[in-house]
Design a protein around this motif. Structure first.
Motif, mmCIF file in Angstrom:
data_model
loop_
_atom_site.group_PDB
_atom_site.id
_atom_site.type_symbol
_atom_site.label_atom_id
_atom_site.label_comp_id
_atom_site.label_asym_id
_atom_site.label_seq_id
_atom_site.Cartn_x
_atom_site.Cartn_y
_atom_site.Cartn_z
ATOM 1 N N ASN A 136 0.825 -1.212 0.000
ATOM 2 C CA ASN A 136 0.000 0.000 0.000
ATOM 3 C C ASN A 136 0.857 1.259 0.000
ATOM 4 O O ASN A 136 0.517 2.259 -0.652
ATOM 5 C CB ASN A 136 -0.917 0.004 1.217
ATOM 6 C CG ASN A 136 -2.063 -0.980 1.091
ATOM 7 O OD1 ASN A 136 -2.649 -1.123 0.022
ATOM 8 N ND2 ASN A 136 -2.378 -1.682 2.173
ATOM 9 N N LEU A 137 1.968 1.226 0.734
ATOM 10 C CA LEU A 137 2.867 2.381 0.767
ATOM 11 C C LEU A 137 3.450 2.658 -0.607
ATOM 12 O O LEU A 137 3.556 3.810 -1.040
ATOM 13 C CB LEU A 137 3.987 2.153 1.779
ATOM 14 C CG LEU A 137 3.590 2.179 3.254
ATOM 15 C CD1 LEU A 137 4.777 1.796 4.126
ATOM 16 C CD2 LEU A 137 3.077 3.563 3.647
ATOM 17 N N ASP A 138 3.823 1.593 -1.328
ATOM 18 C CA ASP A 138 4.368 1.760 -2.678
ATOM 19 C C ASP A 138 3.320 2.366 -3.604
ATOM 20 O O ASP A 138 3.630 3.208 -4.453
ATOM 21 C CB ASP A 138 4.846 0.419 -3.229
ATOM 22 C CG ASP A 138 6.085 -0.088 -2.507
ATOM 23 O OD1 ASP A 138 6.765 0.739 -1.858
ATOM 24 O OD2 ASP A 138 6.366 -1.293 -2.585
ATOM 25 N N SER A 139 2.075 1.941 -3.448
ATOM 26 C CA SER A 139 0.996 2.482 -4.282
ATOM 27 C C SER A 139 0.765 3.961 -3.975
ATOM 28 O O SER A 139 0.569 4.781 -4.881
ATOM 29 C CB SER A 139 -0.295 1.697 -4.057
ATOM 30 O OG SER A 139 -0.146 0.351 -4.452
ATOM 31 N N LEU A 140 0.810 4.316 -2.697
ATOM 32 C CA LEU A 140 0.616 5.717 -2.312
ATOM 33 C C LEU A 140 1.689 6.619 -2.904
ATOM 34 O O LEU A 140 1.420 7.772 -3.257
ATOM 35 C CB LEU A 140 0.628 5.851 -0.786
ATOM 36 C CG LEU A 140 -0.613 5.395 -0.014
ATOM 37 C CD1 LEU A 140 -0.399 5.593 1.482
ATOM 38 C CD2 LEU A 140 -1.849 6.157 -0.468
ATOM 39 N N SER A 141 2.905 6.100 -3.001
ATOM 40 C CA SER A 141 4.011 6.918 -3.499
ATOM 41 C C SER A 141 3.823 7.339 -4.951
ATOM 42 O O SER A 141 4.484 8.275 -5.412
ATOM 43 C CB SER A 141 5.335 6.165 -3.339
ATOM 44 O OG SER A 141 5.370 5.032 -4.188
ATOM 45 N N THR A 142 2.929 6.660 -5.679
ATOM 46 C CA THR A 142 2.686 7.007 -7.087
ATOM 47 C C THR A 142 1.533 7.993 -7.241
ATOM 48 O O THR A 142 1.245 8.431 -8.350
ATOM 49 C CB THR A 142 2.372 5.739 -7.895
ATOM 50 O OG1 THR A 142 1.119 5.180 -7.444
ATOM 51 C CG2 THR A 142 3.472 4.707 -7.742
ATOM 52 N N MET A 143 0.864 8.344 -6.140
ATOM 53 C CA MET A 143 -0.339 9.168 -6.211
ATOM 54 C C MET A 143 -0.050 10.618 -5.848
ATOM 55 O O MET A 143 0.940 10.928 -5.185
ATOM 56 C CB MET A 143 -1.413 8.617 -5.253
ATOM 57 C CG MET A 143 -1.822 7.174 -5.521
ATOM 58 S SD MET A 143 -2.958 6.517 -4.264
ATOM 59 C CE MET A 143 -4.409 7.502 -4.608
ATOM 60 N N ASN A 144 -0.939 11.503 -6.289
ATOM 61 C CA ASN A 144 -0.919 12.897 -5.854
ATOM 62 C C ASN A 144 -1.134 12.947 -4.346
ATOM 63 O O ASN A 144 -1.836 12.119 -3.776
ATOM 64 C CB ASN A 144 -2.036 13.655 -6.580
ATOM 65 C CG ASN A 144 -2.135 15.103 -6.157
ATOM 66 O OD1 ASN A 144 -2.697 15.397 -5.109
ATOM 67 N ND2 ASN A 144 -1.620 15.997 -6.978
ATOM 68 N N TYR A 145 -0.529 13.938 -3.682
ATOM 69 C CA TYR A 145 -0.630 14.014 -2.236
ATOM 70 C C TYR A 145 -2.073 14.111 -1.744
ATOM 71 O O TYR A 145 -2.433 13.534 -0.712
ATOM 72 C CB TYR A 145 0.171 15.205 -1.716
ATOM 73 C CG TYR A 145 1.655 14.982 -1.711
ATOM 74 C CD1 TYR A 145 2.175 13.725 -1.480
ATOM 75 C CD2 TYR A 145 2.547 16.028 -1.934
ATOM 76 C CE1 TYR A 145 3.546 13.498 -1.459
ATOM 77 C CE2 TYR A 145 3.919 15.829 -1.923
ATOM 78 C CZ TYR A 145 4.416 14.552 -1.694
ATOM 79 O OH TYR A 145 5.762 14.333 -1.681
ATOM 80 N N LEU A 146 -2.919 14.849 -2.438
ATOM 81 C CA LEU A 146 -4.316 14.968 -2.013
ATOM 82 C C LEU A 146 -5.011 13.616 -2.048
ATOM 83 O O LEU A 146 -5.783 13.271 -1.146
ATOM 84 C CB LEU A 146 -5.051 15.966 -2.902
ATOM 85 C CG LEU A 146 -4.582 17.426 -2.861
ATOM 86 C CD1 LEU A 146 -5.417 18.272 -3.808
ATOM 87 C CD2 LEU A 146 -4.660 17.979 -1.451
ATOM 88 N N ASP A 147 -4.738 12.846 -3.098
ATOM 89 C CA ASP A 147 -5.362 11.522 -3.211
ATOM 90 C C ASP A 147 -4.763 10.551 -2.200
ATOM 91 O O ASP A 147 -5.466 9.698 -1.644
ATOM 92 C CB ASP A 147 -5.196 10.980 -4.632
ATOM 93 C CG ASP A 147 -5.938 11.837 -5.651
ATOM 94 O OD1 ASP A 147 -7.026 12.347 -5.296
ATOM 95 O OD2 ASP A 147 -5.436 12.014 -6.767
ATOM 96 N N SER A 148 -3.461 10.669 -1.953
ATOM 97 C CA SER A 148 -2.835 9.834 -0.923
ATOM 98 C C SER A 148 -3.477 10.102 0.430
ATOM 99 O O SER A 148 -3.766 9.175 1.200
ATOM 100 C CB SER A 148 -1.332 10.120 -0.843
ATOM 101 O OG SER A 148 -0.675 9.755 -2.035
ATOM 102 N N ALA A 149 -3.717 11.381 0.719
ATOM 103 C CA ALA A 149 -4.357 11.740 1.980
ATOM 104 C C ALA A 149 -5.757 11.161 2.064
ATOM 105 O O ALA A 149 -6.192 10.698 3.132
ATOM 106 C CB ALA A 149 -4.398 13.260 2.123
#
Length: 476
Positions: free
Chosen positions: A162-175
């Motif tokens: 999940n952390l690896d997936s978050l690293s590919t996303m925009n910060y707003l979407d990660s949040a």
């Protein structure tokens, strides 16, 4: 001892202390990523140390010693005071010292010096408002967007996939993803807990000293409020308290750590902003139209600010549709809005019609794209060019804010204080003595007149204190 001998005694003590600090700092890195150590000291002896009656002499003698120590020991020095009179005296004399030896010209370009003078004039005439972003807070060690999200992900116990997936996303979407994983209440409270502050950055302190009564910020933390209150200002936080008769109000566009439920961080928060906070947007729009807005630590890439600025331009008939007007948030943006990377003096488009622009942005490193995108609306003042070290640019910005504050400082805070006579010109001394003669000549019965309090209030703004009357009879 004579006053001259007393001054020398205090200055010698300061010299010894500065050397001891240098020895103590050897081998230790500067805090919070600073380029140099920051050393602070008061105006020695002028509190309850016995030198308060010749504070002007301390100011005159201490400044050369501090500049020598800063060069010799290679650290930065801040003279601090919570008293307006003392602070104004230090700033005014330091500015004279720098102008005498052309120290400002050694640091800033002609363009930067002229811009600082323009902004100071706006502040003095109550036409300047502040818009503060995350760059104002990073000097006190607050996390970047990525660091905050990593902290939240750790609390949420996300696995590596999940952390690896978050690293590919925009910060707003990660949040948004982390909020779903944690639950909204824990998510927002965890953010507020991570951003609690007990002290403030040098930039916050310098900005708090400006004669500005209206401030807008995207920052969640309460650092600027803390800095403002530390110098005795009565501060109201909008929308949580009425402005009333406060000295300064601060509008928290994206919420405040004191009210975690209002924080704006995820994609959904941004999409719903216009509906939930239209009144706050209206205040910002009004400020853009009626005042000059100084942006510090804010990169002008916030989606909510784009919409607010666009509505103002359309209302004024200044809408200017552009092609290729896309803006992606920088992946190194610090928390609370906008990165601190910025533009350069030599290549930034400029105009002589500053009054036609909504405001001025102080940037760290030259960003030609930002300059092109906003050139019709904002004056861009970068500290350094593209190839500069970010830490060097951040220090330059602090010095620029210090210079701006010194220009916005006048003798009115201490004109009637006898201990600062040495800092006054002959015309100021004549004016001071005439005013003191006037106030001392008033018969006691005038104190019941309704207008008397207005006169006393005016004298107090010039540094007068009724308890000084006995000493003032001896003033030349």
């Amino acid at each position: 001892r004579s006053p001259v001998e007393d001054v020398k005694w205090y200055i010698k003590g300061a010299e010894e202390w500065l050397k001891a600090v240098f020895e103590d700092l050897k081998g230790k890195p500067p805090r919070n990523g600073r380029l140099k150590h920051l050393v602070a000291l008061p105006l020695v002896g002028t509190g309850k140390g016995g030198a308060q009656h010749f504070a002007g002499g301390i100011v005159l003698s201490l400044l050369p010693v501090l500049y020598d120590a800063a060069n010799r020991y290679n650290y930065d020095i801040a003279v601090v005071s919570i008293k307006k009179t003392t602070f104004a005296a230090i700033q005014l004399e330091r500015n004279r010292f720098c102008e005498k030896y052309k120290l400002w010209e050694d640091i800033f370009s002609t363009t930067q010096i002229n811009e600082a003078r323009r902004l100071a004039d706006l502040a003095i005439h109550d036409r300047l408002v502040l818009f503060l972003g995350a760059g104002v807070s990073v000097g006190a060690g607050l996390p970047s967007w990525k660091e905050l999200l990593d902290h939240l992900a750790e609390i949420a116990k996300l696995d590596k996939g999940n952390l690896d997936s978050l690293s590919t996303m925009n910060y707003l979407d990660s949040a948004s993803v982390i909020e779903i994983w944690m639950g909204s209440e824990q998510f927002l409270k965890s953010i507020a807990a991570r951003l609690v502050v007990n002290d403030y950055s040098l930039s916050s302190a310098l900005l708090a000293g400006l004669p500005v009564s209206q401030v807008v910020t995207t920052n969640y933390n309460q650092m600027f409020e803390l800095a403002s209150r530390s110098i005795g200002l009565d501060v109201a936080i909008l929308p949580y308290a009425p402005a009333g008769n406060c000295d300064r109000w601060i509008l928290k566009m994206h919420g405040c750590t004191s009210h975690p439920e209002d924080l704006v961080l995820t994609r959904e928060h941004y999409l719903r902003y216009a509906t939930r906070r239209s009144a706050l947007s209206g205040i910002v729009q009004s400020l853009l139209i009626t005042n000059h807005m100084l942006f510090v630590g804010f990169s002008l890439n916030d989606d909510n600010f784009y919409r607010i600025a666009d509505e103002v331009k359309r209302a004024l008939g200044r809408a200017n549709p552009r092609t290729k007007q896309t803006s992606e948030s920088s992946q190194s943006d610090p928390v609370d809005g906008g990165d601190t990377k910025v533009a350069s003096a030599s290549s930034t488009p400029s105009t002589t019609k500053h009054e036609e622009k909504f405001g001025t942005q102080l940037q760290l490193i030259h960003n030609p794209v930002t300059a092109i995108l906003w050139k019709e609306d904002f004056q861009i003042i970068p500290m350094m060019d593209e190839k500069s070290d970010l830490r060097v640019a951040a220090r330059r910005l602090e010095i620029f804010l210090d210079y701006l504050l010194s220009l916005a400082t006048t003798t009115k805070e201490f004109l009637l204080k006898p201990q600062y006579e040495e800092l006054l010109t002959s015309s100021q001394i004549t004016l001071r003595n005439s005013l003191l003669d006037f106030i001392k000549s008033l018969p006691k019965e005038v104190s019941v007149a309704p207008e008397y309090e207005t006169v006393v209030s005016m004298f107090k703004t010039l540094g007068w204190d009724s308890s000084d009357l006995e000493n003032q009879s001896d003033v030349a």
